[in-house]
Design a protein around this motif. Structure first.
Motif, short mmCIF file in Angstrom:
data_model
loop_
_atom_site.label_atom_id
_atom_site.label_comp_id
_atom_site.label_asym_id
_atom_site.label_seq_id
_atom_site.Cartn_x
_atom_site.Cartn_y
_atom_site.Cartn_z
N ILE A 194 -21.57 -19.58 20.58
CA ILE A 194 -22.60 -20.11 20.25
C ILE A 194 -22.21 -21.34 21.17
N GLU A 195 -23.75 -22.07 20.57
CA GLU A 195 -23.55 -23.40 21.91
C GLU A 195 -23.95 -24.48 21.19
N LEU A 196 -23.16 -25.80 21.75
CA LEU A 196 -23.20 -27.47 21.27
C LEU A 196 -23.72 -28.15 21.34
N ASP A 197 -23.50 -28.50 21.58
CA ASP A 197 -24.60 -30.18 22.27
C ASP A 197 -23.67 -30.59 23.06
N GLY A 198 -24.07 -30.78 24.65
CA GLY A 198 -23.11 -31.19 25.60
C GLY A 198 -22.98 -30.12 27.00
N GLY A 199 -22.29 -31.15 27.33
CA GLY A 199 -22.03 -30.51 29.07
C GLY A 199 -21.11 -29.06 28.99
N HIS A 200 -20.03 -29.62 30.20
CA HIS A 200 -18.59 -28.72 30.02
C HIS A 200 -17.65 -29.36 29.21
N MET A 201 -17.64 -30.61 29.44
CA MET A 201 -16.32 -31.02 28.44
C MET A 201 -17.26 -31.47 27.87
N TYR A 202 -17.77 -31.28 26.83
CA TYR A 202 -18.15 -31.02 25.01
C TYR A 202 -16.95 -31.89 24.47
N LEU A 203 -16.24 -31.25 24.28
CA LEU A 203 -15.17 -30.64 23.28
C LEU A 203 -14.94 -32.00 23.25
#
Length: 243
Positions: free
Chosen positions: A207-216
């Motif tokens: 699954i992909e979420l919006d954002g970069g490596h530190m999206y969380l």
């Protein structure tokens, strides 16, 4: 039904407080168990781990204490935390009374893909610059000379542990794996997270979420909704997919 324990393992340099901040967003189906490693926060005076096996043994002890040695568990980890989470699931599978429902890894290639570029042996300035490149993110505290002096030993220990990590076994897990990444992550590609398929015999979902490596760090509620939804459907997944 009792909530599932959501066991969260930190990325390099982070402490349990990063995940404790999620508690106000956790759905009723989950309860947070944030693993705290030495060298940070309330364990500040203890020397940090430099060996993954030692860190995983520590994490396992914390999970057993937090759950009373029984109940359903899902394990989550980002970057360094992802490979430690993988090892922890192997270890928890041997604990009678604990049922691991799933492994959720984030921002990490498969456990057999080691990091080619190293930072451990660099001087402080070069080390921090390389870590910023690895993570695509720099904690503001590292800009303060006094705080940086306190944080550097932990960050160096974590980075060395990640760079020296090798999987303890080739035996695949018997639980489903969900591999997450930020859609704009320039460090970990979709192909890299797809290699988590080799780590399990119970199916991989990507699954992909919006954002970069530190999206969380940007949208905790969205991530927790994804985790909660995955736990409702992961059993029986037999192939990888991207959404």
């Amino acid at each position: 039904m009792e909530p599932i324990a959501l066991v969260c393992l930190p990325f390099a340099g982070a402490g349990a407080s990063f995940f404790r901040a999620w508690e106000k967003h956790v759905p009723e189906s989950l309860r947070m168990v944030a693993v705290q490693f030495p060298g940070r926060e309330e364990r500040f005076v203890e020397p940090p781990h430099t060996d993954a096996a030692q860190a995983v043994a520590d994490a396992c002890d914390q999970v057993v204490r937090a759950t009373g040695g029984a109940g359903r568990v899902v394990v989550f980890g980002h970057s360094l935390g992802a490979v430690l989470a993988y090892e922890l699931v192997h270890r928890l599978a041997e604990v009678p009374g604990i049922s691991v429902e799933a492994l959720i890894v984030s921002g990490s290639p498969g456990p057999w893909d080691g990091r080619e570029t190293r930072a451990s042996d660099l001087d402080d300035e070069a080390f921090l610059a390389q870590v910023r490149t690895f993570a695509g993110y720099a904690h503001p505290a590292l800009e303060n000379p006094d705080l940086r002096e306190l944080l550097l030993p932990v960050l160096r220990a974590d980075v060395a542990m990640h760079e020296n990590y090798r999987p303890s076994t080739d035996r695949p897990l018997q639980v489903p794996v969900t591999a997450l990444r930020g859609r704009h992550d320039e460090l970990v590609s979709g192909a890299a997270i797809a290699r988590w398929a080799d780590a399990t015999e119970s199916g991989l979902n990507m699954i992909e979420l919006d954002g970069g490596h530190m999206y969380l760090a940007d949208d905790e509620p969205a991530l927790l909704r994804v985790i909660d939804a995955q736990l409702q459907t992961l059993r029986g997944v037999g192939h990888a997919s991207v959404r």
